[in-house]
Design a protein around this motif. Structure first.
Motif, PDB file in Angstrom:
ATOM      1  N   GLU A  16       0.837  -1.200   0.000  1.00 42.46           N
ATOM      2  CA  GLU A  16       0.000   0.000   0.000  1.00 42.46           C
ATOM      3  C   GLU A  16       0.874   1.253   0.000  1.00 42.46           C
ATOM      4  N   ASP A  18       0.831   5.105   1.283  1.00 42.57           N
ATOM      5  CA  ASP A  18       0.143   5.938   2.265  1.00 42.57           C
ATOM      6  C   ASP A  18      -0.705   6.996   1.562  1.00 42.57           C
ATOM      7  N   GLU A  19      -1.891   7.254   2.110  1.00 43.43           N
ATOM      8  CA  GLU A  19      -2.815   8.216   1.516  1.00 43.43           C
ATOM      9  C   GLU A  19      -2.233   9.622   1.417  1.00 43.43           C
ATOM     10  N   GLY A  22      -0.855  10.261  -2.005  1.00 43.20           N
ATOM     11  CA  GLY A  22      -1.727  10.118  -3.170  1.00 43.20           C
ATOM     12  C   GLY A  22      -1.853  11.377  -4.003  1.00 43.20           C
TER      13      GLY A  22
END
Length: 128
Positions: A16, A18-19, A22
């Motif tokens: 993943e 990390d947001e 983004g």
């Protein structure tokens, strides 16, 4: 959002992102985001509204710096710290664990932990 990279044995790993990264990846791409995080992670930076030779444009180029400037209205913004993201990106670009540790100013066992805790990519099986 996910990223993939190869281990030293050729296995493809997936993890993943990390947001907090983004927005940056969407605007300037994954490689430029990695450069920006390595150079400025954890700090506030100012990106002017005009094409000038500033710190951000020196790191990622004028065109990408202008995109950030437009997004943040020419003001200050905080660049997140995300060493796990950077370690994975550098590994995907062929860097060694030792080289990544030097780049991130951390121990190689920390880098191994960043890289080892993720699952194999879709369709991959771990060899016995």
């Amino acid at each position: 959002m996910h990223q993939t990279w190869k281990t030293n044995t050729g296995e493809v790993r997936r993890g993943e992102i990390d947001e907090s990264l983004g927005l940056f990846i969407g605007l300037i791409g994954i490689d430029a985001t990695a450069k920006l995080v390595i150079s400025c992670g954890g700090t506030n930076v100012c990106c002017g509204t005009k094409r000038t030779a500033g710190m951000v444009s020196d790191i990622i180029g004028e065109d990408l710096a202008l995109k950030l400037s437009e997004e943040f209205f020419g003001g200050n913004f905080r660049v997140p710290v995300n060493k796990k993201f950077v370690a994975r990106r550098l590994r995907g670009n062929g860097h060694t664990v030792q080289g990544i540790a030097r780049e991130l100013h951390c121990d190689r066992t920390t880098v191994q932990r960043y890289l080892a805790g993720d699952k194999l990519a879709y369709g991959q099986r771990k060899s016995p």
